[in-house]
Structure formats: C-alpha cells, structure tokens
Design an enzyme around this catalytic site. Structure first.
Site, PDB file in Angstrom:
ATOM      1  N   GLU A  69       8.580   0.858  -2.397  1.00  0.00           N
ATOM      2  CA  GLU A  69       7.349   1.234  -1.687  1.00  0.00           C
ATOM      3  C   GLU A  69       7.504   0.692  -0.285  1.00  0.00           C
ATOM      4  O   GLU A  69       7.424  -0.521  -0.066  1.00  0.00           O
ATOM      5  CB  GLU A  69       6.124   0.614  -2.373  1.00  0.00           C
ATOM      6  CG  GLU A  69       5.879   1.094  -3.795  1.00  0.00           C
ATOM      7  CD  GLU A  69       5.400   2.533  -3.879  1.00  0.00           C
ATOM      8  OE1 GLU A  69       5.043   3.116  -2.836  1.00  0.00           O
ATOM      9  OE2 GLU A  69       5.392   3.080  -4.993  1.00  0.00           O
ATOM     10  N   CYS A  93       0.257  -0.450   4.761  1.00  0.00           N
ATOM     11  CA  CYS A  93       1.213   0.661   4.837  1.00  0.00           C
ATOM     12  C   CYS A  93       0.451   1.975   4.878  1.00  0.00           C
ATOM     13  O   CYS A  93       0.951   2.978   5.357  1.00  0.00           O
ATOM     14  CB  CYS A  93       2.144   0.627   3.632  1.00  0.00           C
ATOM     15  SG  CYS A  93       1.232   0.530   2.091  1.00  0.00           S
TER      16      CYS A  93
HETATM   17  P1  NAP Z   1       9.579  -7.219   4.638  1.00  0.00           P
HETATM   18  O1  NAP Z   1       9.967  -7.997   5.823  1.00  0.00           O
HETATM   19  O2  NAP Z   1      10.406  -6.041   4.265  1.00  0.00           O
HETATM   20  O3  NAP Z   1       9.502  -8.264   3.430  1.00  0.00           O
HETATM   21  C1  NAP Z   1       9.076  -7.869   2.153  1.00  0.00           C
HETATM   22  C2  NAP Z   1       9.667  -8.789   1.117  1.00  0.00           C
HETATM   23  O4  NAP Z   1      11.076  -8.643   1.125  1.00  0.00           O
HETATM   24  C3  NAP Z   1       9.379 -10.265   1.361  1.00  0.00           C
HETATM   25  O5  NAP Z   1       9.167 -10.891   0.130  1.00  0.00           O
HETATM   26  C4  NAP Z   1      10.669 -10.743   2.005  1.00  0.00           C
HETATM   27  O6  NAP Z   1      10.935 -12.106   1.785  1.00  0.00           O
HETATM   28  C5  NAP Z   1      11.688  -9.914   1.259  1.00  0.00           C
HETATM   29  N1  NAP Z   1      12.959  -9.762   1.968  1.00  0.00           N
HETATM   30  C6  NAP Z   1      13.186  -9.781   3.294  1.00  0.00           C
HETATM   31  N2  NAP Z   1      14.510  -9.613   3.531  1.00  0.00           N
HETATM   32  C7  NAP Z   1      15.115  -9.482   2.334  1.00  0.00           C
HETATM   33  C8  NAP Z   1      16.453  -9.271   1.920  1.00  0.00           C
HETATM   34  N3  NAP Z   1      17.461  -9.158   2.782  1.00  0.00           N
HETATM   35  N4  NAP Z   1      16.713  -9.200   0.602  1.00  0.00           N
HETATM   36  C9  NAP Z   1      15.719  -9.300  -0.281  1.00  0.00           C
HETATM   37  N5  NAP Z   1      14.423  -9.502   0.028  1.00  0.00           N
HETATM   38  C10 NAP Z   1      14.116  -9.571   1.334  1.00  0.00           C
HETATM   39  O7  NAP Z   1       8.093  -6.653   4.749  1.00  0.00           O
HETATM   40  P2  NAP Z   1       6.756  -7.430   5.164  1.00  0.00           P
HETATM   41  O8  NAP Z   1       6.811  -7.667   6.637  1.00  0.00           O
HETATM   42  O9  NAP Z   1       6.504  -8.559   4.236  1.00  0.00           O
HETATM   43  O10 NAP Z   1       5.661  -6.317   4.822  1.00  0.00           O
HETATM   44  C11 NAP Z   1       5.311  -5.311   5.672  1.00  0.00           C
HETATM   45  C12 NAP Z   1       5.988  -4.010   5.293  1.00  0.00           C
HETATM   46  O11 NAP Z   1       5.690  -3.680   3.944  1.00  0.00           O
HETATM   47  C13 NAP Z   1       5.477  -2.843   6.110  1.00  0.00           C
HETATM   48  O12 NAP Z   1       6.549  -2.048   6.525  1.00  0.00           O
HETATM   49  C14 NAP Z   1       4.584  -2.088   5.139  1.00  0.00           C
HETATM   50  O13 NAP Z   1       4.423  -0.732   5.436  1.00  0.00           O
HETATM   51  C15 NAP Z   1       5.294  -2.317   3.854  1.00  0.00           C
HETATM   52  N6  NAP Z   1       4.382  -2.107   2.731  1.00  0.00           N
HETATM   53  C16 NAP Z   1       4.519  -0.980   1.974  1.00  0.00           C
HETATM   54  C17 NAP Z   1       3.645  -0.723   0.924  1.00  0.00           C
HETATM   55  C18 NAP Z   1       3.786   0.510   0.091  1.00  0.00           C
HETATM   56  O14 NAP Z   1       3.208   0.526  -0.990  1.00  0.00           O
HETATM   57  N7  NAP Z   1       4.506   1.540   0.520  1.00  0.00           N
HETATM   58  C19 NAP Z   1       2.635  -1.643   0.641  1.00  0.00           C
HETATM   59  C20 NAP Z   1       2.512  -2.787   1.425  1.00  0.00           C
HETATM   60  C21 NAP Z   1       3.411  -3.007   2.465  1.00  0.00           C
HETATM   61  P3  NAP Z   1      10.800 -13.217   2.940  1.00  0.00           P
HETATM   62  O15 NAP Z   1       9.354 -13.324   3.236  1.00  0.00           O
HETATM   63  O16 NAP Z   1      11.374 -14.412   2.284  1.00  0.00           O
HETATM   64  O17 NAP Z   1      11.599 -12.712   4.103  1.00  0.00           O
END
Ligand code: NAP
Length: 476
Positions: free
Chosen positions: A250, A284
């Site tokens: 997602e 999102c």
């Molecule tokens: P993110 O930077 O992609 O991080 C999401 C999760 O992934 C965090 O737990 C993060 O951990 C982990 N992560 C980061 N780098 C990683 C890697 N290399 N390997 C494995 N895990 C990793 O996203 P965010 O800034 O938290 O959230 C915002 C994004 O989420 C936006 O783009 C939003 O649109 C999207 N979102 C989508 C939905 C949907 O249902 N489509 C819903 C909500 C949010 P760390 O914190 O430890 O880095």
C-alpha cells in the site's frame, strides 16, 4: 499515561529489553515522550523463530477461537480510545479529534476481521470433464512481516493484524520509528485479548533496511505486507523477488479531486476540507490536486480559501485545535520546499505558505493556484497544501487526473450521477469517492493501481492477502 506505555520489544509472548534505545519525540513540542527498545540481529531472528514455531498450532486453531480474540481486541481498543488517541496525537502531531477518529476506524478492522475469520469461502464442484471433483480451499500463508508508516500508526497496524490473525498467520510487526508507541499499545491489547505466545511479535530493528532485508531472506518468512512510500515499496518488491515472497504493498498517492462544472460547490468545498485536511493532509488518500472546471473555479477557490483560513493550528491536544503539527521538522521542511518550488515555477499563493516561528513542526493551511505543468502536481505533498488547477471539458479534467504515476484514490464532484460515474470509471485509481470527502471503510477493499501498490486491504479481499488458494482434485 506514561506508566501505561509499553516501550520494550515483544517476542514470543514476552516484553523483552532491547539491545539499544530510540527516542520518540512529540513534534508539537519537540519534547521526548519516551525511549523505546531497539532490536539487534539476534532479537529479529528470535522474533522470526517465535512466529515460525507458533504457526502450526495458530493456523490450525478454530476460526471461532481466532475470531473471539479479535472481537475482544476490538472491545478493549474501543474502551481505550481516548487514551490511545492522546498517544497518537503526542507521537504523530495530529489533532485529538483526527486521532480519535483513527482509533475508532482502526478498531473496526479487528471487528470486521473477527467476522471474516469464520467466513473463509471454499468451493466443491464437478470438473467440466466429469472425471473428478474440484475442491478449492484456503490456507494461512505462514509467517508474515508487517511494516507500517507513521501517518496512521493505529489503523495501518490493525488493517494488517486483523486479517493476518483471522487467516491464521503469525506475524512480526515493525512500526515506523517516529510512531512506535501506538503500535506497542495495540500489541499489548492483542496480548491482553488472549493471543497465544509467538503469534504476534514486535521488533524495532536497529538498522531498518539491513535487518528487514535479512528477515525477508529467511525462508521461514513467507509474506510481506507493507504500507509506506512508493520509494521504499519498490526496494522491498525487489527484495521479495529472491525468495518469491507473497507481497502486498500500500504505497503513495497523488489523489485528484475533480470538481465538474455542475457540482454543488458548497458540498464540494466541505468534501475538499475533509479530503485535504484529515490528518493535516498527511494521508495517502489526501486530495493532492484540485482539478476544477473553469466555470466554477473562482467560486470554489474563494470558498476553499475561506474555509482553510478559518482553521485553528495548534498542538493537537490543545482545545479546539483543527490543524496539528507534521510528524517531524524534516517532514515539515519537505512541505515547505515543495511550496517554494511551486511558487518559483509560477504558482500564485493565496493563503499560508510560510513556516511559523516557534517550537513544533507546524505548517499552515496553504492554497495555491497553478498551471497544469507545475511541479507540485506530480509530488505527494503530505501536508495542508491545496494546489488548484483548472480544466475546460471533462476529457481534459480526466487527462489531468490521470497524469501521474500514482493511482490510489480520486474524488469526483457532480450533481449528475451518470456523468460522475463516467468520470470515475475513466480515472486510473483503485478507489473513487463520488460526492464524498472520505470513503475508507474496513468493509471495503482499500488499495491502488499503477505505482500506488499491489493488493487490497479490508473488505472481503483483505483476508486473502494472508491466504493461499489450494486446489485438491478428487478422484471419484
Ligand atoms: P516510509 O518512509 O516508506 O516508511 C514506511 C515504513 O517502512 C517505516 O516503518 C520505515 O521504517 C520502513 N522502512 C523504511 N526504509 C525501509 C527499508 N529499506 N526496508 C524496510 N523497511 C523500511 O513511509 P512513511 O514516511 O513512514 O509514510 C508515508 C508514506 O506512506 C506516504 O508515501 C504515504 O502515501 C504512504 N502510505 C500509504 C498508505 C496506503 O494505504 N496506500 C497508507 C498510509 C501511508 P523506519 O521508520 O525505521 O525508517
């Protein structure tokens, strides 16, 4: 509240001290809320072992047993909604009312999947050739790795935990490093609701990328469910190729909010305020581009500016706050940079646009009018910024809406349902809201097309992200 906080790792049914610590900050005040435990490699491996060991008995347990645990979790979470909402507001920055709304929505995933746990469909048919019977059944995939973002720290966790546990999978949950406290509270709820040891594990790896990668290369892990940015989703999809993990993603969005010429503008502005400002724009599903028919653009823009200007920006826990802080100074600065670049490229700024002085990661409600080639239209803003662009006929509006690599959700406003449906069908998105500013519902399939992801959460589809389909051919 502090005495209730869980800050340790949860492995094999026990709270475990970490190998290190991570501070969790309140972005409204820049004060530390707590330090949580981080896991080293051995602890991450122990979580996989616990989940793997618990899988045979959990996956074979009676669906009714799993259902009743989830139902109890729903009840506990609902009873503790105010406390959890306060915690979300503290670690995420959003307002208490947004946070409370999130908790209720999040708890509903436990209720919905408590009901789904006992309704997994199967099939028994005569083969068309008549030579056998076709028996189709569904089985839990196995150990599932659940990774969640910071913007909905409760709902993104329950939207995965609910279906995983209903299906009979065991899990390792890893929350975003900015907002782990809410996830830990939810893990504790499941523990209190009676989840057996090893079924739910929580780790916060010391090195996210490397340690998650190692877990994804452990053959005992069979499934990844990730919510977060498209950028990280892409990395994980590549990682999942090595062991051909089942993967659901997602990812990011760039939602168009299309106002057709015959829309009720009062209603469209009300919907726009919800679609844009829920969670301070950090969703999102947030309306990211307002695509408005030229004939109504002036009225829509004036009314949107008036509504946005009325919002009270303050610490999410303070009385009457309608717009809270971003999750961190870093995230707030990203929003500010997007607005500056947009103005530099010719956007007209009507409201907001300046970082306020003082503590806290605040960014004000901002309205811009832009041309179709403005760079802000191709970025996920994740903040309280509304760029408005106009179109002359529906085909041009649809083309603008589709001019993005994302395809999560779109909004369409029109008084003519047939016309709205035609536009909804032409927009490339996994979800379309017609004359509504919010459509997320645990009973409906949530997910995107294009680079917004793979798979669906919630609805009847959600549990299937954690089930394998098995066909048994029976000689008769
Ligand atoms: P993110 O930077 O992609 O991080 C999401 C999760 O992934 C965090 O737990 C993060 O951990 C982990 N992560 C980061 N780098 C990683 C890697 N290399 N390997 C494995 N895990 C990793 O996203 P965010 O800034 O938290 O959230 C915002 C994004 O989420 C936006 O783009 C939003 O649109 C999207 N979102 C989508 C939905 C949907 O249902 N489509 C819903 C909500 C949010 P760390 O914190 O430890 O880095």
């Amino acid at each position: 509240m502090n005495s209730e906080l869980k800050t340790e790792l949860f492995i094999n049914g026990e709270w475990v001290k970490g190998a290190g610590q991570l501070p969790v900050m309140n972005p409204s005040t820049n004060q530390m809320i707590a330090a949580i435990a981080t896991a080293d490699q051995e602890q991450c491996d122990a979580a996989v072992t616990a989940a793997f060991t618990a899988f045979p008995s959990w996956s074979k347990s009676a669906p009714r047993f799993r259902s009743e645990i989830l139902r109890r979790a729903f009840e506990i979470m609902t009873a503790e909604a105010d406390e959890i909402a306060r915690l979300i507001s503290m670690e995420n920055g959003k307002t208490f009312s947004d946070a409370r709304g999130e908790v209720i929505y999040a708890a509903e995933f436990f209720r919905w999947f408590a009901e789904e746990a006992v309704r997994t469909p199967g099939d028994f048919r005569h083969a068309p050739s008549g030579d056998k019977r076709i028996l189709v059944t569904h089985q839990a995939i196995g150990v599932s790795l659940l990774i969640t973002p910071w913007n909905f720290p409760a709902a993104m966790a329950t939207r995965k935990l609910g279906p995983a546990l209903a299906a009979g999978c065991t899990v390792i949950l890893k929350a975003a490093s900015e907002t782990p406290l809410t996830a830990l509270w939810i893990v504790d709820i499941l523990h209190r609701a009676g989840v057996p040891a090893g079924v739910v594990n929580f780790v916060m790896p010391q090195k996210t990328g490397a340690m998650i990668s190692r877990m994804m290369h452990d053959p005992r892990v069979r499934n990844l469910s990730f919510t977060g940015s498209t950028e990280v989703g892409r990395i994980l999809l590549k990682e999942s190729a090595d062991l051909i993990l089942r993967t659901s993603l997602e990812l990011g969005g760039n939602a168009p909010f299309v106002v057709l010429a015959d829309a009720n503008i009062e209603e469209a502005v009300k919907g726009a305020m919800i679609a844009k400002m829920r969670n301070g724009g950090a969703a999102c599903t947030a309306a990211n581009r307002f695509i408005v028919a030229e004939s109504v653009a002036e009225e829509f823009t004036a009314k949107l500016i008036a509504s946005m200007a009325d919002l009270k920006m303050a610490d999410g826990l303070s009385e009457g706050a309608q717009l809270g802080a971003s999750v961190s100074g870093k995230e707030r600065d990203k929003i500010a940079e997007l607005v500056s670049a947009s103005v530099l490229a010719g956007a007209e700024l009507h409201l907001g646009g300046a970082v306020p002085v003082g503590d806290g990661a605040f960014y004000p409600a901002t309205v811009l009018t832009v041309k179709g080639d403005n760079p802000i239209l191709s970025q996920e803003i994740f903040g309280p910024v509304a760029p408005i662009v106009t179109f002359t006929d529906d085909a041009q509006g649809i083309a603008l809406a589709n001019a993005t690599e994302y395809g999560l959700i779109a909004y369409v406003y029109s008084e003519d349902l047939k016309r709205a449906l035609r536009v909804a069908e032409a927009i490339e998105a996994g979800m379309v809201a017609i004359n509504r500013g919010v459509i997320s519902d645990p009973a409906a399939p949530f997910g995107g097309v294009k680079q917004s992801g793979l798979g669906r959460e919630g609805g009847f589809a959600g549990i299937h992200e954690f089930l394998e389909t098995k066909y048994i051919g029976v000689e008769i």
